[in-house]
Design a protein around this motif. Structure first.
Motif, PDB file in Angstrom:
ATOM      1  N   SER A  79      10.762   1.650  58.647  1.00 49.58           N
ATOM      2  CA  SER A  79      10.195   2.427  59.744  1.00 49.58           C
ATOM      3  C   SER A  79       9.572   3.731  59.260  1.00 49.58           C
ATOM      4  O   SER A  79       8.711   4.293  59.940  1.00 49.58           O
ATOM      5  N   ASP A 112       7.437   4.072  57.185  1.00 44.46           N
ATOM      6  CA  ASP A 112       6.025   3.821  56.887  1.00 44.46           C
ATOM      7  C   ASP A 112       5.279   3.148  58.043  1.00 44.46           C
ATOM      8  O   ASP A 112       4.085   2.880  57.927  1.00 44.46           O
ATOM      9  N   ASP A 113       5.981   2.854  59.129  1.00 42.52           N
ATOM     10  CA  ASP A 113       5.389   2.004  60.166  1.00 42.52           C
ATOM     11  C   ASP A 113       4.445   2.727  61.102  1.00 42.52           C
ATOM     12  O   ASP A 113       3.550   2.110  61.679  1.00 42.52           O
ATOM     13  N   ARG A 114       4.640   4.020  61.287  1.00 41.46           N
ATOM     14  CA  ARG A 114       3.810   4.756  62.238  1.00 41.46           C
ATOM     15  C   ARG A 114       2.971   5.806  61.522  1.00 41.46           C
ATOM     16  O   ARG A 114       3.374   6.306  60.464  1.00 41.46           O
ATOM     17  N   PRO A 115       1.826   6.173  62.104  1.00 41.41           N
ATOM     18  CA  PRO A 115       1.026   7.236  61.496  1.00 41.41           C
ATOM     19  C   PRO A 115       1.832   8.525  61.392  1.00 41.41           C
ATOM     20  O   PRO A 115       2.602   8.865  62.294  1.00 41.41           O
ATOM     21  N   SER A 116       1.691   9.225  60.270  1.00 37.32           N
ATOM     22  CA  SER A 116       2.428  10.469  60.053  1.00 37.32           C
ATOM     23  C   SER A 116       1.608  11.393  59.175  1.00 37.32           C
ATOM     24  O   SER A 116       1.305  11.063  58.028  1.00 37.32           O
ATOM     25  N   LYS A 119       0.331   5.050  53.209  1.00 40.38           N
ATOM     26  CA  LYS A 119       1.675   4.499  53.091  1.00 40.38           C
ATOM     27  C   LYS A 119       2.388   5.094  51.878  1.00 40.38           C
ATOM     28  O   LYS A 119       1.808   5.182  50.793  1.00 40.38           O
TER      29      LYS A 119
END
Length: 377
Positions: free
Chosen positions: A31, A33-37, A225
């Protein structure tokens, strides 16, 4: 070979015939790496720069001892460092920053006269921003003392450099595409010819390392990522899975080598061994090798690793003959946390290395790590 700390935050769920204590053997999800940050993107961009950083010993033998590589960029902005003043760059929206330091010895007294070199890399949204930022950095530093004088570098006329006559150091800034290279050098004597020669060689080496670097678009920064191959999910969870350069990150072999006292030798060893990437999670490391044969050879190499803290073999983990464990015969002054015990755990094309301050704990951690790797296939 690296910096480690802590093993708090242990979970209690496990299903293993080995003694894993209170460590979890449940694989970590991805998680992180799963959402834009944006914050994660800044870290990843900084690590991308670190993978191309020049080392002091590549410039001159006077800078043979690495003092580490540091990510200067955070979600909250850029930290100050030699040649890099965050407020001067802020209007140009820096997206990542990495700096390497080197000197003539691994440890330098605060007031000693010595050779020292730092090379900073800062990425910007575009070439104009980098050019303007280089000017701002140079002018900011130049204005700090009225006795500073401009210095030209014949081989690099675009570089903005200055020194204070009689003071044995020189600062220089140059934009290369969308990256600013900041160089600060100190010598034992106020010899301008020597100082400019060092800086010119630093630019030569750094530009060669940047060849092929592809900048990321600013709007794509949050999409970067941290862990393309999900290496971090194969390490035992001992703390929050929050991207961090020391506690939760994936390094290139060269970037990871830059953290040590002899980065050139470490980078060469990783290349010879077939190391593709190194995942760092608290007091654990996962080395991704090109194949299982390379992993076996690297396991042997780690067992014989001649680090500053000398390690000797000790009893391993009952029921897991693949695991080798060791104890240090002296403390390692290059790391903040004590690492008295370590175990090496090979599995297929990867090798894990775990550390602890307690002998029983390192065996339990190694057993949990072994179980996680076996479960991951």
């Amino acid at each position: 070979m690296s910096v480690a700390c802590g093993n708090d935050g242990k979970a209690t769920d496990h299903d293993s015939t080995l003694d894993v204590g209170t460590y979890s053997t449940q694989p970590l999800d991805s998680s992180y790496d799963d959402r834009p940050s944006y914050g994660r993107g800044v870290l990843v961009e900084s690590l991308r720069l670190g993978a191309r950083a020049a080392f002091g010993s590549e410039i001159a033998p006077e800078f043979s001892a690495g003092h580490g590589g540091i990510v200067l960029a955070t979600e909250d902005g850029i930290r100050n460092a030699d040649g890099i003043m965050a407020p001067a760059m802020a209007p140009f929206h820096p997206m990542g920053a990495f700096i390497t330091d080197a000197a003539e010895t691994p440890y330098v007294g605060e007031h000693d006269k010595h050779y020292e070199l730092s090379i900073g890399l800062v990425s910007f949204p575009d070439e104009q921003s980098a050019t303007d930022a280089a000017v701002a950095l140079a002018q900011n530093d130049l204005g700090m003392n009225g006795k500073n004088e401009l210095v030209g570098l014949p081989d690099y006329p675009a570089a903005l450099s200055h020194w204070r006559p009689g003071v044995p150091n020189l600062g220089s800034w140059m934009a290369w595409k969308s990256v600013v290279i900041a160089v600060f050098v100190q010598s034992r004597q106020a010899n301008l010819d020597q100082l400019t020669a060092f800086v010119s060689k630093a630019y030569q080496q750094q530009l060669a390392k940047l060849d092929g670097y592809v900048p990321v678009a600013r709007d794509q920064l949050p999409m970067l990522k941290l862990d393309q191959d999900k290496l971090l999910t194969r390490l035992v969870k001992t703390n929050d899975a929050r991207p961090d350069q020391r506690d939760f990150a994936v390094y290139s072999p060269r970037g990871f080598a830059g953290l040590g006292t002899d980065p050139v030798a470490a980078a060469r060893e990783y290349g010879d061994a077939g190391v593709k990437a190194i995942a760092v999670s608290d007091n654990k490391y996962l080395y991704d090798l090109r194949d299982t044969a390379a992993a076996r050879d690297f396991t042997t190499r780690l067992a014989k690793d001649p680090t500053i803290s000398k390690f000797v073999p000790m009893a391993g983990v009952p029921g897991a003959a693949d695991i080798s464990c060791f104890k240090a015969t002296q403390p390692n002054p290059t790391v903040a946390a004590a690492r008295r015990f370590r175990c090496v755990i090979p599995h297929e094309e990867v090798v894990a290395e775990v550390f602890s301050t307690e002998e029983s704990d390192v065996r339990q951690l190694a057993a949990a790590q072994y179980t996680v790797l076996k479960g991951a296939g």
